[in-house]
Motif scaffolding. Structure first.
Motif, PDB file in Angstrom:
ATOM      1  N   UNK A  16       0.837  -1.206   0.000  1.00  0.00           N
ATOM      2  CA  UNK A  16       0.000   0.000   0.000  1.00  0.00           C
ATOM      3  C   UNK A  16       0.870   1.253   0.000  1.00  0.00           C
ATOM      4  N   UNK A  17       1.843   1.322   0.897  1.00  0.00           N
ATOM      5  CA  UNK A  17       2.691   2.508   1.023  1.00  0.00           C
ATOM      6  C   UNK A  17       3.457   2.795  -0.261  1.00  0.00           C
ATOM      7  N   UNK A  18       4.149   1.808  -0.794  1.00  0.00           N
ATOM      8  CA  UNK A  18       5.004   2.041  -1.952  1.00  0.00           C
ATOM      9  C   UNK A  18       4.263   2.075  -3.281  1.00  0.00           C
ATOM     10  N   UNK A  19       3.163   1.371  -3.400  1.00  0.00           N
ATOM     11  CA  UNK A  19       2.560   1.201  -4.724  1.00  0.00           C
ATOM     12  C   UNK A  19       1.171   1.783  -4.923  1.00  0.00           C
ATOM     13  N   UNK A  20       0.418   2.066  -3.862  1.00  0.00           N
ATOM     14  CA  UNK A  20      -0.958   2.481  -4.132  1.00  0.00           C
ATOM     15  C   UNK A  20      -1.537   3.591  -3.260  1.00  0.00           C
ATOM     16  N   UNK A  24       0.587   9.591  -1.684  1.00  0.00           N
ATOM     17  CA  UNK A  24       1.927   9.710  -2.252  1.00  0.00           C
ATOM     18  C   UNK A  24       1.954   9.563  -3.772  1.00  0.00           C
ATOM     19  N   UNK A  25       0.815   9.729  -4.412  1.00  0.00           N
ATOM     20  CA  UNK A  25       0.724   9.580  -5.867  1.00  0.00           C
ATOM     21  C   UNK A  25       1.687  10.510  -6.591  1.00  0.00           C
ATOM     22  N   UNK A  26       1.734  11.762  -6.177  1.00  0.00           N
ATOM     23  CA  UNK A  26       2.586  12.731  -6.873  1.00  0.00           C
ATOM     24  C   UNK A  26       4.054  12.367  -6.807  1.00  0.00           C
ATOM     25  N   UNK A  27       4.551  12.023  -5.623  1.00  0.00           N
ATOM     26  CA  UNK A  27       5.972  11.694  -5.527  1.00  0.00           C
ATOM     27  C   UNK A  27       6.277  10.320  -6.114  1.00  0.00           C
ATOM     28  N   UNK A  64      14.679   7.971  -1.544  1.00  0.00           N
ATOM     29  CA  UNK A  64      14.115   9.273  -1.911  1.00  0.00           C
ATOM     30  C   UNK A  64      12.618   9.307  -1.643  1.00  0.00           C
ATOM     31  N   UNK A  65      11.929   8.258  -2.030  1.00  0.00           N
ATOM     32  CA  UNK A  65      10.485   8.185  -1.811  1.00  0.00           C
ATOM     33  C   UNK A  65      10.144   8.272  -0.326  1.00  0.00           C
ATOM     34  N   UNK A  66      10.850   7.495   0.486  1.00  0.00           N
ATOM     35  CA  UNK A  66      10.595   7.513   1.929  1.00  0.00           C
ATOM     36  C   UNK A  66      10.834   8.913   2.493  1.00  0.00           C
ATOM     37  N   UNK A  67      11.930   9.531   2.111  1.00  0.00           N
ATOM     38  CA  UNK A  67      12.229  10.881   2.611  1.00  0.00           C
ATOM     39  C   UNK A  67      11.183  11.894   2.165  1.00  0.00           C
ATOM     40  N   UNK A  68      10.821  11.866   0.896  1.00  0.00           N
ATOM     41  CA  UNK A  68       9.833  12.827   0.387  1.00  0.00           C
ATOM     42  C   UNK A  68       8.438  12.605   0.982  1.00  0.00           C
TER      43      UNK A  68
END
Length: 76
Positions: A16-20, A24-27, A64-68
């Protein structure tokens, strides 16, 4: 403290967190791990069948994704 995601999804897991997650859609839309279609196992652990360059790009994209996302930032 609860398994519920801030977006309202019943359970916030890595998929869920990483893919859907819509939060976080924009990043996510320009992240290497997402645009290249990696599976969750490769996102979390890398893949011994990939080159060092691909695994490094994947790892950098995940960081990068986690930080953003700010999802795991400490709150004062």
């Amino acid at each position: 403290p609860t398994p519920t995601c801030a977006c309202g999804h019943d359970y916030e897991d890595p998929v869920h967190f990483f893919l859907s997650c819509p939060l976080y859609t924009d990043i996510r839309s320009n992240m290497y791990f997402y645009t290249k279609g990696f599976d969750i196992k490769s996102i979390l652990y890398g893949n011994p069948n990939y080159t060092l360059e691909i695994n490094t790009s994947l790892l950098n994209s995940v960081h990068t994704f986690i930080n953003l996302s700010g999802r795991f930032a400490l709150k004062n």
